[in-house]
Scaffold this motif. Structure first.
Motif, PDB file in Angstrom:
ATOM      1  N   PHE A 497       0.826  -1.223   0.000  1.00  7.96           N
ATOM      2  CA  PHE A 497       0.000   0.000   0.000  1.00  7.96           C
ATOM      3  C   PHE A 497       0.856   1.269   0.000  1.00  7.96           C
ATOM      4  CE2 PHE A 497      -2.638  -3.343   1.888  1.00  7.96           C
ATOM      5  CZ  PHE A 497      -3.560  -3.430   0.861  1.00  7.96           C
ATOM      6  N   ASN A 498       2.062   1.108  -0.558  1.00  9.70           N
ATOM      7  CA  ASN A 498       2.930   2.261  -0.780  1.00  9.70           C
ATOM      8  C   ASN A 498       2.433   2.963  -2.052  1.00  9.70           C
ATOM      9  OD1 ASN A 498       5.003   3.973  -1.648  1.00  9.70           O
ATOM     10  ND2 ASN A 498       6.600   2.670  -0.757  1.00  9.70           N
ATOM     11  N   LEU A 499       1.934   4.188  -1.895  1.00  7.97           N
ATOM     12  CA  LEU A 499       1.298   4.878  -3.021  1.00  7.97           C
ATOM     13  C   LEU A 499       2.259   5.180  -4.161  1.00  7.97           C
ATOM     14  CD1 LEU A 499      -1.083   7.264  -1.050  1.00  7.97           C
ATOM     15  CD2 LEU A 499      -1.770   5.398  -2.565  1.00  7.97           C
ATOM     16  N   SER A 500       3.563   5.160  -3.891  1.00  9.27           N
ATOM     17  CA  SER A 500       4.524   5.406  -4.983  1.00  9.27           C
ATOM     18  C   SER A 500       4.411   4.317  -6.047  1.00  9.27           C
ATOM     19  CB  SER A 500       5.957   5.481  -4.451  1.00  9.27           C
ATOM     20  OG  SER A 500       6.419   4.211  -4.060  1.00  9.27           O
ATOM     21  N   VAL A 602     -16.653  -9.330 -16.196  1.00  9.32           N
ATOM     22  CA  VAL A 602     -18.024  -9.806 -15.978  1.00  9.32           C
ATOM     23  C   VAL A 602     -18.319 -10.194 -14.531  1.00  9.32           C
ATOM     24  CG1 VAL A 602     -18.226 -10.609 -18.364  1.00  9.32           C
ATOM     25  CG2 VAL A 602     -17.554 -12.243 -16.585  1.00  9.32           C
ATOM     26  N   MET A 603     -17.276 -10.475 -13.739  1.00 11.15           N
ATOM     27  CA  MET A 603     -17.519 -10.870 -12.342  1.00 11.15           C
ATOM     28  C   MET A 603     -18.051  -9.697 -11.524  1.00 11.15           C
ATOM     29  SD  MET A 603     -14.164 -13.187 -11.418  1.00 11.15           S
ATOM     30  CE  MET A 603     -14.610 -13.782  -9.808  1.00 11.15           C
ATOM     31  N   PRO A 604     -18.927  -9.951 -10.560  1.00 14.30           N
ATOM     32  CA  PRO A 604     -19.333  -8.880  -9.637  1.00 14.30           C
ATOM     33  C   PRO A 604     -18.105  -8.310  -8.929  1.00 14.30           C
ATOM     34  CG  PRO A 604     -20.656 -10.858  -9.321  1.00 14.30           C
ATOM     35  CD  PRO A 604     -19.545 -11.237 -10.246  1.00 14.30           C
ATOM     36  N   LYS A 605     -18.062  -6.997  -8.817  1.00 15.96           N
ATOM     37  CA  LYS A 605     -16.856  -6.343  -8.309  1.00 15.96           C
ATOM     38  C   LYS A 605     -17.120  -5.646  -6.980  1.00 15.96           C
ATOM     39  CE  LYS A 605     -15.749  -5.186 -13.061  1.00 15.96           C
ATOM     40  NZ  LYS A 605     -16.830  -6.087 -13.405  1.00 15.96           N
ATOM     41  N   LYS A 606     -16.048  -5.549  -6.195  1.00 19.21           N
ATOM     42  CA  LYS A 606     -16.092  -4.730  -4.988  1.00 19.21           C
ATOM     43  C   LYS A 606     -14.879  -3.807  -4.990  1.00 19.21           C
ATOM     44  CE  LYS A 606     -18.680  -7.158  -1.379  1.00 19.21           C
ATOM     45  NZ  LYS A 606     -19.145  -8.426  -1.879  1.00 19.21           N
ATOM     46  N   GLU A 607     -15.133  -2.502  -4.816  1.00 28.25           N
ATOM     47  CA  GLU A 607     -14.043  -1.551  -4.602  1.00 28.25           C
ATOM     48  C   GLU A 607     -14.057  -1.175  -3.128  1.00 28.25           C
ATOM     49  OE1 GLU A 607     -16.335  -0.490  -7.234  1.00 28.25           O
ATOM     50  OE2 GLU A 607     -15.148  -1.610  -8.684  1.00 28.25           O
ATOM     51  N   ILE A 608     -12.928  -1.370  -2.473  1.00 30.64           N
ATOM     52  CA  ILE A 608     -12.829  -1.110  -1.035  1.00 30.64           C
ATOM     53  C   ILE A 608     -11.760  -0.045  -0.815  1.00 30.64           C
ATOM     54  CG2 ILE A 608     -12.340  -2.149   1.221  1.00 30.64           C
ATOM     55  CD1 ILE A 608     -12.834  -4.842  -0.797  1.00 30.64           C
ATOM     56  N   VAL A 609     -12.109   0.984  -0.075  1.00 30.14           N
ATOM     57  CA  VAL A 609     -11.152   2.035   0.275  1.00 30.14           C
ATOM     58  C   VAL A 609     -11.121   2.129   1.797  1.00 30.14           C
ATOM     59  CG1 VAL A 609     -10.476   4.449  -0.018  1.00 30.14           C
ATOM     60  CG2 VAL A 609     -11.749   3.279  -1.839  1.00 30.14           C
ATOM     61  N   ILE A 610      -9.914   2.013   2.363  1.00 31.40           N
ATOM     62  CA  ILE A 610      -9.746   2.076   3.818  1.00 31.40           C
ATOM     63  C   ILE A 610      -8.868   3.277   4.154  1.00 31.40           C
ATOM     64  CG2 ILE A 610      -8.868   0.882   5.868  1.00 31.40           C
ATOM     65  CD1 ILE A 610      -9.345  -1.775   4.378  1.00 31.40           C
ATOM     66  N   PHE A 611      -9.384   4.147   5.020  1.00 34.93           N
ATOM     67  CA  PHE A 611      -8.603   5.280   5.515  1.00 34.93           C
ATOM     68  C   PHE A 611      -8.324   5.070   7.002  1.00 34.93           C
ATOM     69  CE2 PHE A 611     -10.966   7.388   1.985  1.00 34.93           C
ATOM     70  CZ  PHE A 611      -9.854   7.668   1.199  1.00 34.93           C
ATOM     71  N   GLY A 612      -7.059   5.309   7.386  1.00 35.77           N
ATOM     72  CA  GLY A 612      -6.689   5.174   8.791  1.00 35.77           C
ATOM     73  C   GLY A 612      -5.291   4.619   8.911  1.00 35.77           C
ATOM     74  N   ASP A 613      -4.930   4.255  10.115  1.00 37.25           N
ATOM     75  CA  ASP A 613      -3.601   3.709  10.395  1.00 37.25           C
ATOM     76  C   ASP A 613      -3.591   2.231  10.033  1.00 37.25           C
ATOM     77  OD1 ASP A 613      -1.190   2.892  11.359  1.00 37.25           O
ATOM     78  OD2 ASP A 613      -1.609   3.317  13.469  1.00 37.25           O
ATOM     79  N   LYS A 614      -2.841   1.891   8.954  1.00 34.18           N
ATOM     80  CA  LYS A 614      -2.865   0.490   8.505  1.00 34.18           C
ATOM     81  C   LYS A 614      -2.160  -0.445   9.478  1.00 34.18           C
ATOM     82  CE  LYS A 614       1.062   0.569   5.214  1.00 34.18           C
ATOM     83  NZ  LYS A 614       1.375   1.829   4.605  1.00 34.18           N
ATOM     84  N   ASP A 615      -1.424   0.117  10.468  1.00 29.12           N
ATOM     85  CA  ASP A 615      -0.769  -0.714  11.478  1.00 29.12           C
ATOM     86  C   ASP A 615      -1.627  -0.911  12.726  1.00 29.12           C
ATOM     87  OD1 ASP A 615       1.544  -1.130   9.948  1.00 29.12           O
ATOM     88  OD2 ASP A 615       2.324   0.837  10.507  1.00 29.12           O
ATOM     89  N   ASP A 616      -2.778  -0.265  12.792  1.00 28.79           N
ATOM     90  CA  ASP A 616      -3.731  -0.514  13.873  1.00 28.79           C
ATOM     91  C   ASP A 616      -4.154  -1.987  13.812  1.00 28.79           C
ATOM     92  OD1 ASP A 616      -5.975   0.431  15.823  1.00 28.79           O
ATOM     93  OD2 ASP A 616      -7.020  -0.650  14.204  1.00 28.79           O
ATOM     94  N   GLN A 617      -4.183  -2.649  14.971  1.00 28.92           N
ATOM     95  CA  GLN A 617      -4.379  -4.101  15.017  1.00 28.92           C
ATOM     96  C   GLN A 617      -5.685  -4.551  14.355  1.00 28.92           C
ATOM     97  OE1 GLN A 617      -2.140  -6.538  15.777  1.00 28.92           O
ATOM     98  NE2 GLN A 617      -0.815  -4.732  15.836  1.00 28.92           N
ATOM     99  N   GLU A 618      -6.789  -3.853  14.628  1.00 32.60           N
ATOM    100  CA  GLU A 618      -8.073  -4.231  14.040  1.00 32.60           C
ATOM    101  C   GLU A 618      -8.087  -3.986  12.527  1.00 32.60           C
ATOM    102  OE1 GLU A 618     -11.215  -5.530  15.562  1.00 32.60           O
ATOM    103  OE2 GLU A 618      -9.454  -6.244  16.629  1.00 32.60           O
ATOM    104  N   THR A 619      -7.511  -2.833  12.127  1.00 29.78           N
ATOM    105  CA  THR A 619      -7.436  -2.521  10.689  1.00 29.78           C
ATOM    106  C   THR A 619      -6.568  -3.550   9.975  1.00 29.78           C
ATOM    107  OG1 THR A 619      -7.599  -0.187  11.266  1.00 29.78           O
ATOM    108  CG2 THR A 619      -6.902  -0.697   9.023  1.00 29.78           C
TER     109      THR A 619
END
Length: 687
Positions: A497-500, A602-619
């Motif tokens: 998830f490095n945006l570069s 043709v497959m059903p798609k899901k786009e998921i966007v997560i904002f927050g601290d990716k090192d948070d245990q629950e995230t």
């Protein structure tokens, strides 16, 4: 002993290609491909022999020894022809054009590929391996070159007509009319064709020889996900297990050979290619995601260990291949007599190893043995040797290490140490996927190190190049180089998830479209608009041992379009479904990587966007859950805050973080739901 001592070198001595250098001391007056060779042919009024191969090709070695090292053959070629040697791995554009003509003329192709041209590069005769002397109806190389030279001199107009007709046939073969848009029904046809060809006993989709073709398995995994057809998954499992049991897998030093010469996967063609191991790493990793079979995880780790130990240079990039032959014998490095096994391991451990790996006194390959697990009965072994599962595993690993050490004393196969951008990119993809699924940061580090080498050495003035060897960089990159590297950037983003990486993917995609995209008819040309043009402009879509550049590019632009919300990319990906409709409909199962892009559409798609601290245990739990699952229809973006995505993923940069909590946005088939801050709820929805 150096076979070149006392011999005069030809012009190939100044090349860096390992394949060309293998021919540098032939008595044939070889020239590299280039303007000079064809100008000489024009001035001297001679036909041109273009001989194409690669450094780890067994039959290339055989023909070299029989014919190109022979003084009589060399004298004839030097007197009557201009002779050009081409490394197909450095010039896949030349190989692709003339392989196509060989297939049109003969109905089949292969390497070595020997094509005879007029001085203006037009083909009038083509073949693969020729023995030096004629045998029955099989013409020998001496007879072929004498006859062709004679016809060229005495019937020049006839030769020119054949060459013109062949070139026109080639142009017709590569020309395509826009077809209808491919639909879902071709996916089911592809599966049916594969089902009809599947070997229920040993796996595989052909008679011998059997090639792994991992992208067939990747297609079947996605088809299973789409349709829930159990047969599709069963074929994958049977195939992967059969290959892992067979001699095509190196049970002592790891890694897969290029193909099996028999239907059981027992006797391999012993060369090991980087691209096969990269693609198989992807297939076994994805199969683990679906089945959670620990054996597939072990195979992945073993492939990576083999790549680390035998195929990685000091800069962290990857060599191209290991030869099949040592000391002039195919497989010599890998095979064993029973006595060698017993002498190395001792009686008790030796007998155990022989029973497990089917080692006999008579052997299974020219009197010696290829270790394999094809007929192994594990319960019988444990009972006979009174061992638990764990004890057996420990003893077999002890035996493997002793045999591996013993084997290192043998002459090691020739390593083709050139660095190819496209094949390195495939290994980067495999490592990124394995790092993501198995939570192995070291694999990500390996991938990033290899990528840094490509970025530092193989991109010159923003132009990707084909090959690096001993400081020399050569040839402008083809669509494969761009498409495979684009795939690598997307996979690296999805593990880190490095945006570069996402930014680099977008930039590379833009350059790929500028250089290769056909804005009139759609699809990508094989050769860039700024590179040397050959007698035809090809667009390759067939997925052979390697997936085609168009197939990989098509899937990646759809993925990137979905991920970034760039519908112009999605439109171009969809356009390819009509551009290549004719070829695909003629033989759907020959286009299984391309079919993955149709499945993605043709497959059903899901786009998921997560904002927050990716090192948070629950995230982290949510992200890891998505990464470890097989979700080819998911697109996942992760960033700390929406503004991080500005200029990169503009639709997501407008989202809001709710009350400072980790916020998850889920869109399904382009319809977005209310954002979620309850991670447990998100886990239930997504996993």
């Amino acid at each position: 002993m150096d076979g070149s001592i006392g011999k005069k070198a030809n012009r190939l001595l100044y090349e860096k290609s390992p394949y060309l250098l293998q021919h540098a001391y032939n008595p044939v007056d070889w020239l590299p491909w280039g303007k000079e060779a064809f100008e000489r042919a024009e001035i001297e009024n001679k036909p041109v022999l273009v001989s194409i191969g690669y450094s780890t090709c067994h039959w290339c070695h055989v023909m070299a020894h029989e014919s190109f090292e022979n003084e009589k053959v060399a004298q004839l070629l030097n007197e009557k022809f201009i002779s050009i040697k081409v490394d197909r791995e450095e010039r896949p554009d030349i190989d692709s054009v003339y392989m196509r003509i060989c297939q049109l003329m003969n109905g089949h192709g292969g390497w070595p590929l020997n094509v005879f041209l007029t001085p203006d590069q037009k083909p009038f005769y083509a073949g693969t391996y020729f023995p030096r002397e004629s045998h029955g109806n099989n013409p020998g190389f001496i007879e072929v070159i004498e006859n062709l030279s004679d016809i060229f001199i005495k019937k020049r107009q006839y030769v020119e007509e054949i060459a013109r007709d062949a070139t026109n046939s080639l142009k017709i073969d590569v020309k395509r009319e826009k077809g209808k848009l491919l639909g879902e029904e071709v996916l089911h046809r592809t599966f049916q064709e594969l089902s009809d060809r599947f070997d229920p006993y040993y796996g595989g989709f052909s008679e011998e020889p059997k090639f792994p073709i991992p992208h067939i398995l990747m297609f079947l995994l996605r088809y299973y996900k789409f349709t829930n057809k159990q047969d599709a998954l069963d074929y994958v499992i049977k195939n992967l297990n059969s290959m892992a049991n067979g001699g095509i897998y190196d049970h002592i030093g790891y890694g897969f050979s290029r193909y099996s010469t028999d239907k059981k996967w027992l006797v391999p063609h012993f060369e090991k290619m980087l691209y096969d191991n990269a693609l198989l790493l992807i297939a076994y990793t994805e199969a683990y995601q679906v089945t959670k079979d620990e054996r597939y995880k072990r195979i992945c780790k073993q492939i990576i260990l083999f790549i680390q130990e035998k195929m990685t240079n000091e800069y962290g990039s990857f060599y191209s291949a290991l030869d099949a032959d040592t000391e002039g014998e195919e497989g010599n490095y890998y095979v064993w007599s029973k006595d060698e096994i017993i002498n190395t391991l001792g009686n008790e451990l030796g007998e155990l190893y022989c029973m497990v790996y089917n080692i006999t006194s008579s052997g299974n390959f020219e009197g010696r043995n290829i270790p394999n697990l094809i007929n192994t009965h594990w319960e019988k072994v444990k009972k006979e040797f009174r061992l638990t599962e764990e004890e057996l595993s420990i003893k077999l690993e002890e035996a493997r290490k002793k045999l591996f050490k013993k084997r290192t004393a043998r002459n090691y196969p020739h390593t083709d140490d050139k660095i190819l951008t496209s094949w390195n990119a495939l290994m980067i993809v495999g490592l990124a996927k394995a790092s993501k699924v198995f939570e192995e940061p070291d694999y990500l580090q390996m991938a990033q190190t290899a990528l840094l080498f490509i970025e530092k050495e193989l991109i010159i003035e923003e132009r990707i190049m084909v090959r690096y060897r001993e400081g020399e960089v050569k040839n402008k990159g083809f669509i494969d180089d761009y498409a495979f590297l684009l795939w690598a950037y997307i996979e690296l983003y999805e593990v880190s998830f490095n945006l570069s990486f996402l930014k680099k993917a977008k930039n590379l995609c833009s350059k790929m479209l500028d250089l290769f995209w056909d804005y009139e008819e759609g699809g990508f040309y094989f050769v860039g608009k700024d590179a040397e043009s050959l007698i035809v402009e090809e667009k390759e879509i067939y997925d052979g041992a390697l997936p085609s550049g168009n197939s990989v590019a098509g899937l990646q632009i759809l993925r990137l379009g979905q991920m970034t919300g760039d519908f112009s990319l999605t439109d171009q990906g969809i356009r390819m479904f009509s551009t290549f409709e004719r070829e695909v409909m003629e033989y759907p199962s020959g286009h299984t990587f391309f079919m993955q892009s149709l499945l993605a559409y043709v497959m059903p798609k899901k786009e998921i966007v997560i904002f927050g601290d990716k090192d948070d245990q629950e995230t982290k739990k949510l992200i890891k859950g998505i990464q470890k699952s097989f979700k080819p229809n998911y697109s996942l973006l992760v960033a700390e805050k929406p503004e991080d995505l500005k200029g990169l993923v503009d639709f997501a940069s407008q989202y809001k973080v709710i009350s400072g909590n980790t916020t998850i946005y889920i869109c399904e088939n382009y319809a977005c739901q209310q954002p979620i801050t309850d991670i447990q709820q998100a886990i239930k929805k997504l996993l």
